[in-house]
Design a protein around this motif. Structure first.
Motif, mmCIF file in Angstrom:
data_model
loop_
_atom_site.group_PDB
_atom_site.id
_atom_site.type_symbol
_atom_site.label_atom_id
_atom_site.label_comp_id
_atom_site.label_asym_id
_atom_site.label_seq_id
_atom_site.Cartn_x
_atom_site.Cartn_y
_atom_site.Cartn_z
ATOM 1 N N VAL A 65 7.753 -3.146 -5.019
ATOM 2 C CA VAL A 65 6.480 -3.725 -4.583
ATOM 3 C C VAL A 65 6.043 -3.062 -3.280
ATOM 4 C CG1 VAL A 65 5.277 -5.844 -3.945
ATOM 5 C CG2 VAL A 65 7.193 -5.940 -5.566
ATOM 6 N N THR A 66 4.849 -2.489 -3.293
ATOM 7 C CA THR A 66 4.309 -1.837 -2.110
ATOM 8 C C THR A 66 3.219 -2.698 -1.498
ATOM 9 O OG1 THR A 66 4.768 0.330 -3.055
ATOM 10 C CG2 THR A 66 3.184 0.256 -1.247
ATOM 11 N N GLY A 67 3.301 -2.893 -0.197
ATOM 12 C CA GLY A 67 2.270 -3.625 0.528
ATOM 13 C C GLY A 67 1.373 -2.668 1.285
ATOM 14 N N SER A 68 0.077 -2.921 1.274
ATOM 15 C CA SER A 68 -0.877 -2.111 2.031
ATOM 16 C C SER A 68 -2.062 -2.992 2.401
ATOM 17 C CB SER A 68 -1.323 -0.893 1.221
ATOM 18 O OG SER A 68 -2.052 -0.002 2.048
ATOM 19 N N GLN A 69 -3.169 -2.359 2.779
ATOM 20 C CA GLN A 69 -4.386 -3.073 3.143
ATOM 21 C C GLN A 69 -5.587 -2.360 2.551
ATOM 22 O OE1 GLN A 69 -4.721 -4.479 7.331
ATOM 23 N NE2 GLN A 69 -3.214 -2.882 7.675
ATOM 24 N N HIS A 70 -6.678 -3.104 2.379
ATOM 25 C CA HIS A 70 -7.916 -2.508 1.862
ATOM 26 C C HIS A 70 -8.591 -1.588 2.870
ATOM 27 C CE1 HIS A 70 -8.133 -4.487 -2.002
ATOM 28 N NE2 HIS A 70 -7.732 -5.596 -1.422
ATOM 29 N N HIS A 130 2.315 7.297 -5.217
ATOM 30 C CA HIS A 130 3.561 7.505 -4.458
ATOM 31 C C HIS A 130 4.586 6.442 -4.837
ATOM 32 C CE1 HIS A 130 1.418 9.763 -0.901
ATOM 33 N NE2 HIS A 130 1.366 10.427 -2.037
ATOM 34 N N SER A 131 4.129 5.203 -4.934
ATOM 35 C CA SER A 131 5.026 4.094 -5.275
ATOM 36 C C SER A 131 5.622 4.271 -6.670
ATOM 37 C CB SER A 131 4.270 2.764 -5.208
ATOM 38 O OG SER A 131 3.803 2.538 -3.901
ATOM 39 N N ARG A 132 4.788 4.704 -7.609
ATOM 40 C CA ARG A 132 5.289 4.961 -8.972
ATOM 41 C C ARG A 132 6.388 6.016 -8.951
ATOM 42 N NH1 ARG A 132 -0.143 4.646 -10.157
ATOM 43 N NH2 ARG A 132 -0.693 2.863 -11.432
ATOM 44 N N LYS A 133 6.176 7.073 -8.186
ATOM 45 C CA LYS A 133 7.160 8.155 -8.111
ATOM 46 C C LYS A 133 8.466 7.674 -7.475
ATOM 47 C CE LYS A 133 3.879 11.965 -8.076
ATOM 48 N NZ LYS A 133 3.282 13.057 -7.281
ATOM 49 N N ILE A 134 8.373 6.894 -6.421
ATOM 50 C CA ILE A 134 9.580 6.375 -5.773
ATOM 51 C C ILE A 134 10.324 5.449 -6.729
ATOM 52 C CG2 ILE A 134 10.496 4.962 -3.893
ATOM 53 C CD1 ILE A 134 8.128 5.975 -2.172
ATOM 54 N N ALA A 135 9.580 4.531 -7.372
ATOM 55 C CA ALA A 135 10.210 3.604 -8.314
ATOM 56 C C ALA A 135 10.880 4.358 -9.455
ATOM 57 C CB ALA A 135 9.177 2.615 -8.861
#
Length: 161
Positions: free
Chosen positions: A12-17, A30-35
């Motif tokens: 689960v990646t947290g970010s902001q709009h 990026h998150s998909r690649k790390i996962a």
């Protein structure tokens, strides 16, 4: 014998709009690649499942409730893209009834020192929030391991509540 491959850890990646839709799409990739890299690692006996980037307290809370109700989810790996305010995570993590780890890493393994700029940092660096960084928890290390494109510098694990 228990087949651990039927169990999942959610990434689960947290970010902001405030970074805009284009940046959030790149962060999701990026998150998909790390996962994917973590899921393929022989050191992890369970699947790592990418979850969409969360950007609001409500989305985080809802995802934590979903994890609680999932029979196959045994915990979360959280990754804070740049400045995902720790305050957004309070209600969700208080409701979470499964263990989680907070991954401290930037996306790219090597920094492009000659061309690094604010845009690069906004897309690739990990937030290190005091609220998530220093709770009274036990710590584990997987130093010098490379998972996908991410180099894991420090993995912080929570104890069972």
């Amino acid at each position: 014998m228990i087949d651990l491959k039927e169990y999942e850890v959610w990434f689960v990646t947290g970010s902001q709009h405030l970074y805009g839709d284009d940046a959030l799409k790149e962060v999701a990739e990026h998150s998909r690649k790390i996962a994917s890299g973590l899921s393929e690692a022989k050191q992890l006996p369970v699947k790592v499942i990418f979850k969409p980037v969360v950007t609001t307290p409500e989305a985080i809370y809802g995802l934590c409730l979903e994890a609680n109700n999932s029979r196959n989810c045994i915990g979360l790996i959280t990754w804070m893209h740049t400045f995902s305010p720790a305050k957004m995570w309070i209600a969700g993590l208080n409701a979470l009834q499964k263990p989680f780890v907070h991954l401290h890493t930037q996306f790219d393994r090597d920094l492009p020192w000659s061309s690094i700029d604010l845009d690069y940092m906004n897309l690739n660096q990990s937030a290190r929030s005091p609220s998530l960084n220093n709770p009274p928890i036990r710590k584990s290390r997987f130093d010098n391991k490379s998972y996908g494109s991410a180099r894991n510098q420090r993995l912080v694990c929570t104890d069972e509540r």
